[in-house]
Design a protein around this motif. Structure first.
Motif, PDB file in Angstrom:
ATOM      1  N   LEU A   1      53.572 -62.178 -52.514  1.00 20.61           N
ATOM      2  CA  LEU A   1      52.403 -62.017 -53.373  1.00 20.61           C
ATOM      3  C   LEU A   1      52.475 -60.469 -54.046  1.00 20.61           C
ATOM      4  O   LEU A   1      52.339 -60.420 -55.384  1.00 20.61           O
ATOM      5  CB  LEU A   1      51.120 -62.105 -52.612  1.00 20.61           C
ATOM      6  N   ILE A   2      53.030 -59.547 -53.188  1.00 19.96           N
ATOM      7  CA  ILE A   2      52.867 -58.145 -53.869  1.00 19.96           C
ATOM      8  C   ILE A   2      53.629 -58.064 -54.969  1.00 19.96           C
ATOM      9  O   ILE A   2      53.173 -57.370 -56.006  1.00 19.96           O
ATOM     10  CB  ILE A   2      53.128 -57.261 -52.634  1.00 19.96           C
ATOM     11  N   PRO A   3      54.809 -58.486 -55.083  1.00 26.72           N
ATOM     12  CA  PRO A   3      55.631 -58.420 -56.302  1.00 26.72           C
ATOM     13  C   PRO A   3      54.851 -58.885 -57.471  1.00 26.72           C
ATOM     14  O   PRO A   3      55.094 -58.830 -58.639  1.00 26.72           O
ATOM     15  CB  PRO A   3      57.038 -59.127 -55.915  1.00 26.72           C
TER      16      PRO A   3
ATOM     17  N   LYS B   1      49.964 -57.011 -62.815  1.00 29.12           N
ATOM     18  CA  LYS B   1      49.008 -55.839 -62.682  1.00 29.12           C
ATOM     19  C   LYS B   1      47.548 -56.178 -62.342  1.00 29.12           C
ATOM     20  O   LYS B   1      46.915 -55.933 -63.066  1.00 29.12           O
ATOM     21  CB  LYS B   1      49.249 -54.888 -64.143  1.00 29.12           C
ATOM     22  N   ASN B   2      47.541 -56.837 -61.104  1.00 26.10           N
ATOM     23  CA  ASN B   2      46.429 -57.428 -60.863  1.00 26.10           C
ATOM     24  C   ASN B   2      45.334 -56.198 -60.050  1.00 26.10           C
ATOM     25  O   ASN B   2      45.496 -55.820 -58.991  1.00 26.10           O
ATOM     26  CB  ASN B   2      46.540 -58.447 -59.551  1.00 26.10           C
TER      27      ASN B   2
ATOM     28  N   VAL C   1      48.105 -53.739 -52.627  1.00 25.11           N
ATOM     29  CA  VAL C   1      49.308 -53.250 -52.985  1.00 25.11           C
ATOM     30  C   VAL C   1      49.379 -51.758 -52.524  1.00 25.11           C
ATOM     31  O   VAL C   1      50.565 -51.676 -51.599  1.00 25.11           O
ATOM     32  CB  VAL C   1      49.495 -53.510 -54.427  1.00 25.11           C
ATOM     33  N   ALA C   2      48.750 -51.030 -52.744  1.00 21.33           N
ATOM     34  CA  ALA C   2      48.794 -49.405 -52.363  1.00 21.33           C
ATOM     35  C   ALA C   2      49.122 -49.353 -50.963  1.00 21.33           C
ATOM     36  O   ALA C   2      49.826 -48.325 -50.199  1.00 21.33           O
ATOM     37  CB  ALA C   2      47.554 -48.771 -52.696  1.00 21.33           C
TER      38      ALA C   2
ATOM     39  N   PHE D   1      54.666 -48.580 -57.226  1.00 23.24           N
ATOM     40  CA  PHE D   1      54.145 -47.280 -57.064  1.00 23.24           C
ATOM     41  C   PHE D   1      53.866 -46.750 -58.227  1.00 23.24           C
ATOM     42  O   PHE D   1      52.886 -45.571 -58.529  1.00 23.24           O
ATOM     43  CB  PHE D   1      55.164 -46.405 -56.259  1.00 23.24           C
ATOM     44  N   GLN D   2      54.703 -46.848 -59.344  1.00 18.98           N
ATOM     45  CA  GLN D   2      54.405 -46.120 -60.559  1.00 18.98           C
ATOM     46  C   GLN D   2      53.132 -46.513 -61.379  1.00 18.98           C
ATOM     47  O   GLN D   2      52.572 -46.098 -62.197  1.00 18.98           O
ATOM     48  CB  GLN D   2      55.465 -46.488 -61.849  1.00 18.98           C
TER      49      GLN D   2
END
Ligand SMILES: [Zn+2]
Length: 817
Positions: free
Chosen positions: A708-710, A716-717, A724-725, A748-749
């Motif tokens: 899910l994270i990728p 950019k949810n 994510v953080a 991170f960016q």
């Protein structure tokens, strides 16, 4: 102890510890500690001050002179307040420097005399400052987790970690592995909590103030670093081996999975009892899973502590129980480590190399030799990657004792035992273990005692083996080449050692002219040696080092035909593995392709995964190969193979697989679902997003997070940014996969310059936790650098909540100081 961070060294550019050469600055000889007084019995009565994170203790410590008369006693007692020291009701004079408690006994005791000192004290773990490495600085022995109950994500717990010399942070003792003592502890806690300690729970007394006192008693002596207390809100799952209680202490959420995680323990106890010939000696066996644990797991006698990485649910367990080898490791310490204990940290191999090798023994017994050899390859590779060639297995010079817990004491030591077992044979190896254990029961061990036991049993001199593998460093680096002379009907095998110091070792060479080989046993003892063998027909395969047990880096120069024969006729996992890797380098060659395709159906699932991984499906583009991968994706009996095959099909980005991927999203396995989602996202973003948006349950999101994270990052949810953080560290630093690293760096960016307060807080918190936990490897510097970077991003911004964001980052930086 089992460290689960070893593999990180490969990943971190900044990590130094493993690659570090033995410091030339510190040349202190690390001998065994002299025994002046010997511990006999330790009785403790402890209560807790949760607010201050103190332990209020009373200790009655019984000792006797080791040999010479004594008038004084020196105990380790770190960062304590000492309120009273007495013997037989009379106060004794003492000096205390915050680390050593020197007591004038006001009497002379001779060997055979026993005496008991009483000490009333307050232990202050937060005040502990130990000399040496950063890792030791965090070693405070006694840990309060969420002591004020303010953290909604964490239960309140107390647990201890004694190894190496931190038990003296919570009770006065002679904190040395060559001391052994029996033990009694009265632990008083708020009645809602459960306690666990060594030995048996003899009695529980409800007090009138809402507390309860549990009385734990251990009649068998063990070393102080193995003392344990664990306290908190746990569910206890009862299991049994013979008439011995086997208990699993987990949080309520994991009650239904506890048997799937730990349920093989009784079978392991039986297996290790049989293998060593020494039946499990202790009174019970309990395992607890704690929060925020500082290591992987710890073999506290009869009361093992595991980190929360042990926690797994159905969707992970169906793939594999990743904690099973750790469970075996800690259990085997109950023979090697707890029953016979290293006399000093220099000889840690007699604890950790055995625990490491027990993982191999268990896998071999339970799942077969392929699975065990698969594990061996990983362990050995980790040692090769660790850059520790200059370190002896038995090491009398080291910077800090924590440095002994490395890929040499663990991985290399395990591989050395594997070679020894192969050299003297399984029966002699087992008999040697039994002899060593029986001669040193409840005592201490060192490498020489091991050598003597194996020599006695096998009748063989083993100095050559121990000198190079235990008291020497490095390993052979071999270049193997073949010269076939068809005129002389002769093959010459050339074995060249390229490392600095020459090793000597036996080597089995099988020459295959036919299905069954001629077997030759040769001895390699020079920098370069050549061995010649006559043949009738030119051999199809010469199998050098046929036992596949030699710890060496080998460059073997074989042809495609050799590898094809090797894959089809090699009996061992490593034969087939080498062949697959060798053939993968020759893809395009028809023979190589054919054999690689066969390997997709290898009987061992690990090699099916390897074959899927190695086959370049976009290049070969062979219909037959793809057909097999399609089948594996849907039908393989191992979900890990299905998952790998699904990822492989995903590379093709072919819409005809949408149905397969959507079907796979219904799987129980997290790895299958995760790879299906990633693959689906590549060809049908809408369908993938429909699935992603349908998962709202936080637990489900967490289970599927690697897939899910990728996607959250890619689309950019914003709503998922805090989640994510929280998870960026894992993908940025704790994986070797470059693609994953890049995706998480992109994440991170995205997060770092944002105005999302919750995400900023999570990002800062995770970096701080990471920096503290892996400080030993330089992660603290990474954290500080990163936080400074985030800070300047926030400062440059025009956000209305700029001040709040800056404050969050500054607080994080503050914590790092
Ligand atoms: Zn261990």
């Amino acid at each position: 102890m089992k460290l689960r961070i070893l593999s990180l060294f490969i990943v971190f550019g900044i990590m130094v510890s493993f690659g570090q050469e033995v410091s030339s600055i510190n040349k202190t000889y690390r001998s065994e500690n002299e025994k002046v007084n010997s511990l006999v019995h330790t009785k403790l009565d402890v209560k807790f001050d949760f607010e201050n994170q103190y332990l209020l203790g009373e200790a009655w410590i019984t000792l006797e002179p080791h040999f010479y008369n004594v008038q004084s006693l020196t105990l380790d007692a770190k960062a304590m307040l000492i309120h009273k020291v007495s013997r037989d009701g009379k106060d004794l004079k003492y000096e205390y420097d915050g680390s050593k408690l020197k007591i004038n006994l006001a009497n002379t005791y001779a060997k055979g005399d026993q005496y008991t000192v009483y000490i009333k004290y307050t232990a202050r773990p937060e005040e502990v400052e130990q000399e040496g490495s950063a890792a030791i600085n965090d070693a405070k022995g006694l840990y309060f987790i969420d002591p004020d109950g303010s953290d909604p994500d964490k239960p309140t717990q107390i647990w201890t970690q004694g190894e190496t010399e931190s038990s003296s942070c919570w009770f006065p003792t002679i904190d040395s592995p060559n001391q052994k003592t029996t033990q009694e502890i009265f632990i008083t806690v708020p009645s809602e909590y459960i306690t666990l300690s060594n030995g048996l729970l003899e009695k529980q007394t409800e007090n009138t103030d809402g507390t309860r006192t549990d009385y734990w008693k251990m009649d068998q002596k063990h070393a102080p670093y193995l003392f344990f207390m664990g306290i908190g809100d746990f569910v206890v799952i009862k299991d049994k081996w013979k008439d011995i209680e086997v208990d699993y202490y987990v949080e309520k959420e994991y009650e239904e999975y506890a048997m799937d995680i730990f349920g093989l323990t009784p079978e392991m106890i039986q297996f290790f009892s049989d293998y060593t010939g020494v039946e499990y000696v202790w009174q019970k066996y309990a395992q607890m899973v704690a929060r925020d644990y500082v290591s992987g797991a710890m073999e506290n006698t009869t009361a093992v502590l595991h980190g929360d990485m042990a926690y797994q649910k159905d969707g992970d367990l169906i793939d594999e129980n990743t904690w099973e080898t750790v469970i075996a490791h800690e259990l085997f310490h109950h023979w090697f480590g707890d029953l016979v204990t290293t006399e000093s940290w220099s000889n840690l191999t007699v604890n950790e190399s055995f625990a490491n090798y027990s993982e191999y023994l268990w896998l071999e017994y339970k799942y077969g030799k392929d699975a065990a050899d698969d594990h061996w390859v990983d362990e050995v590779q980790e040692y090769f990657n660790s850059g520790s060639e200059s370190k002896d297995l038995v090491r009398f010079y080291y910077e800090t004792r924590e440095d002994m817990f490395d890929a040499v004491s663990y991985n290399k030591g395990g591989a050395v035992l594997h070679m020894l077992r192969n050299y003297i044979g399984n029966d002699a190896f087992k008999a040697g273990l039994e002899l060593y254990l029986m001669e040193n029961l409840y005592g201490t061990g060192e490498a020489h005692k091991l050598r003597i036991a194996f020599e006695e049993v096998s009748g063989k001199d083993l100095n050559w083996f121990f000198n190079q593998w235990y008291f020497g460093n490095g390993h052979p680096k071999l270049d193997i080449s073949y010269i076939y002379s068809e005129d002389a009907n002769m093959v010459t095998v050339r074995v060249k050692q390229s490392q600095e110091n020459v090793f000597e070792f036996p080597l089995e060479i099988e020459v295959y002219e036919e299905e069954s080989p001629k077997v030759y046993n040769v001895w390699v003892s020079k920098k370069a040696e050549a061995f010649s063998f006559k043949f009738t027909n030119k051999p199809k395969w010469v199998n050098v080092g046929a036992s596949k047990t030699l710890l060496a880096e080998i460059t073997d120069n074989k042809s495609v035909e050799n590898y094809v024969f090797q894959y089809n006729h090699g009996k061992k996992y490593l034969d087939r593995r080498e062949a697959i890797v060798g053939l993968a380098a020759s893809q395009g060659d028809e023979l190589a392709n054919k054999t690689l395709m066969e390997a997709l159906n290898d009987p061992y699932y690990g090699l099916r995964i390897l074959a899927i991984d190695k086959i370049d499906i976009s290049k070969t583009n062979s219909k037959n190969v793809i057909k097999i991968v399609e089948k594996l994706a849907q039908k393989d009996n191992k979900t890990l193979v299905q998952a790998k095959a699904i990822a492989k099909l995903g590379i093709l980005e072919n819409p005809k697989y949408i149905a397969i991927f959507e079907q796979a999203l219904q799987s129980r396995s997290n790895s299958v679902k995760g790879n299906a989602l990633s693959s689906l996202y590549k060809i049908d973003k809408e369908a993938a997003m429909t699935y992603v948006n349908s998962i709202n349950d936080e637990n489900k999101i967490d289970e599927m997070k690697s897939a899910l994270i990728p996607i959250y990052i890619a689309v950019k949810n914003e709503a998922k940014m805090p989640f994510v953080a929280k998870n960026l560290i894992a993908g940025m630093f704790l994986t070797e996969d470059k693609e994953t690293q890049n995706i998480y760096k992109e994440g991170f960016q995205w997060v770092a310059p944002s105005d999302n307060e919750e995400a900023t807080q999570n990002l800062v918190d995770s970096f701080v936790a990471f920096g503290i936990r892996y400080k030993q490897y330089g992660a603290d510097k990474v954290t500080v650098r990163t936080l400074q970077q985030i800070l300047s991003l926030k400062k440059e911004s025009n956000f209305t909540n700029k001040d709040v964001l800056i404050k969050i980052v500054q607080d994080g930086l503050e914590e790092m100081n």
